[in-house]
Design a protein around this motif. Structure first.
Motif, mmCIF file in Angstrom:
data_model
loop_
_atom_site.group_PDB
_atom_site.id
_atom_site.type_symbol
_atom_site.label_atom_id
_atom_site.label_comp_id
_atom_site.label_asym_id
_atom_site.label_seq_id
_atom_site.Cartn_x
_atom_site.Cartn_y
_atom_site.Cartn_z
ATOM 1 N N SER A 62 -3.398 -5.536 -6.376
ATOM 2 C CA SER A 62 -3.557 -4.170 -5.875
ATOM 3 C C SER A 62 -3.000 -3.130 -6.837
ATOM 4 N N ALA A 83 0.867 -1.189 0.000
ATOM 5 C CA ALA A 83 0.000 0.000 0.000
ATOM 6 C C ALA A 83 0.895 1.229 0.000
ATOM 7 N N HIS A 101 -4.058 -6.190 -1.335
ATOM 8 C CA HIS A 101 -2.719 -5.824 -0.871
ATOM 9 C C HIS A 101 -2.116 -6.943 -0.021
ATOM 10 N N SER A 136 -7.357 -0.486 -5.859
ATOM 11 C CA SER A 136 -6.723 -1.635 -6.504
ATOM 12 C C SER A 136 -7.011 -1.552 -7.992
ATOM 13 N N LEU A 162 -6.071 -8.155 -10.581
ATOM 14 C CA LEU A 162 -7.236 -7.918 -9.740
ATOM 15 C C LEU A 162 -8.439 -8.766 -10.137
ATOM 16 N N TYR A 202 -7.953 -3.617 1.009
ATOM 17 C CA TYR A 202 -6.671 -4.154 1.482
ATOM 18 C C TYR A 202 -6.518 -5.666 1.337
#
Length: 440
Positions: free
Chosen positions: A405, A176, A345, A319, A324, A342
């Motif tokens: 992400s 992140a 991530h 993201s 993804l 998250y």
């Protein structure tokens, strides 16, 4: 806040934590190739090592405490990745195993958990933590024990500063982006909305104070004024009442109040501000620490039945990685609902650990640290499928991992640059994403 614990006290804490973890069933003695077990609360029961030869990683994430609502889903991304990897042959010819520790959103518990992972479980890498204050405590233990720590959500600029000084010796990275970027994105959003006078209130830890400083700098560069710059409102993470802080933050009716909170304390703060009449006519701006489906209900409703935080706007690392779509499909197959913020991530943090170990051809923190930037960055074959990446590495080829992400290009300080989702709370109390904004 930096925590220091002498060796004897830490050993006692670690032993006690290990006993409590075993007693509470946070880990199960089973092979990591088994499907993950979950309970209704969202907490994950993940496997511990069945062999001393294969790669062993840990997760140090919150399933209790102030960030539990987000952490309970994030923690599940790690065994999901490990199960996927083991289904396609594991790493360096052996299955990967994972040990999960609940850091309780608390630096002391995080330090004890990191010590257990490093010295008792002897993991090579750890996905964690989420709270910046917990990661600050954990990294001081990870570095001397040569354990690679990859955080899916600790966004404080403090980590960049310390990495620049060489404090982490390459044993730190995050998937992140740091809050220097999110603060810039939020400052741009405030400026776009026409806000000239903004007040800030933050949780008094690495996350809150780091974000506050970065936002003030970015907003002033855009011509805005932070009205309480010289008297910042920072509250104790353990606080349970917020009357004084709420009054100070909303004093003088600024155009907007930026709150950098965690869910539990942030909901109490905004409820107090509403009860004082401070929120009327003032835009509430928020960040990633409270983006949870349960947050609007925790803040509560007005006397006429409307959600107190309806109309609030905020940002959260988004993201947009090439992986993804595949990750989301897999997550929905296993969990039956969309991934939370998250979780991509967390998946990428675990992916980088296993890919780096394969690239190094050794299951050690030293090996992972030496290869993590190599597998994350160009040059190399772009891959978003972790199994494809492992296959290419086994063949001696270079890869450039493209995550769920984002592209997770890691710089020399362990940082990535991302995009940010702009979210709002609707009249029905539902959180929805309305646009994306970039700090660049």
């Amino acid at each position: 806040m930096k925590k220091t614990i002498n060796a004897f006290a830490l050993a006692i804490i670690t032993f006690t934590t290990g006993v409590l973890v075993a007693a509470c069933g946070d880990t199960n003695s089973q092979s990591s190739s088994n499907p993950q077990n979950t309970n209704d609360s969202g907490a994950t029961s993940t496997p511990v090592a069945a062999t001393t030869e294969g790669l062993k990683i840990g997760s140090l994430l919150p399933t209790t405490g102030d960030l539990a609502a987000i952490g309970q889903q994030m923690v599940e991304s790690v065994p999901l990745l490990v199960n996927t990897v083991n289904a396609c042959g594991g790493v360096n010819g052996q299955p990967v195993t994972v040990v999960a520790v609940d850091d309780q959103t608390d630096p002391k518990a995080g330090a004890a958990g990191m010590t257990k992972l490093a010295t008792l479980d002897k993991v090579a890498g750890v996905v964690g933590s989420f709270a910046s204050s917990v990661s600050s405590a954990a990294i001081s233990i990870a570095v001397p024990n040569k354990v690679m720590l990859v955080s899916p959500g600790s966004t404080s600029p403090v980590f960049t500063e310390k990495a620049t000084k060489g404090d982490y010796k390459g044993y730190w990275a995050r998937t992140a982006p740091p809050d220097t970027y999110q603060a810039q994105a939020l400052a741009q959003l405030a400026n776009k909305k026409g806000f000239k006078r903004v007040s800030t209130v933050v949780i008094n830890n690495d996350y809150g104070v780091g974000f506050e400083k970065a936002f003030v700098q970015a907003f002033e560069k855009l011509g805005g004024t932070v009205v309480n710059k010289n008297n910042p409102v920072r509250y104790d993470p353990k606080a349970t009442t917020f009357d004084t802080e709420a009054q100070a933050a909303f004093a003088g009716k600024p155009d907007a109040v930026l709150g950098v909170f965690y869910e539990e304390t942030g909901s109490l703060f905004l409820k107090s501000a509403y009860q004082q009449g401070g929120t009327q006519g003032v835009q509430i701006m928020l960040t990633d620490g409270v983006k949870s489906d349960t947050f609007p209900d925790r803040v509560g409703k007005t006397q006429d039945g409307k959600y107190i935080v309806a109309g609030a706007i905020g940002t959260v690392p988004g993201s947009n990685g090439k992986g993804l779509e595949a990750f989301t499909k897999l997550w929905q197959e296993k969990r039956k609902f969309a991934p939370a913020p998250y979780t991509p991530h967390g998946w990428d943090a675990a992916a980088l650990l296993v890919l780096s170990a394969q690239a190094a051809k050794e299951n050690t923190g030293v090996g992972i640290a030496s290869k993590i930037r190599e597998v994350a960055n160009a040059p190399g074959v772009e891959v978003s499928d972790v199994c494809e990446g492992l296959k290419l590495l086994k063949e001696g080829k270079d890869i450039n991992y493209q995550g769920a992400s984002g592209n997770v290009d890691i710089d020399q300080n362990g940082d990535v640059v991302g995009v940010y989702d702009v979210w709002t709370v609707g009249d029905d109390g539902k959180i929805k994403t309305i646009e994306q904004v970039s700090p660049k």
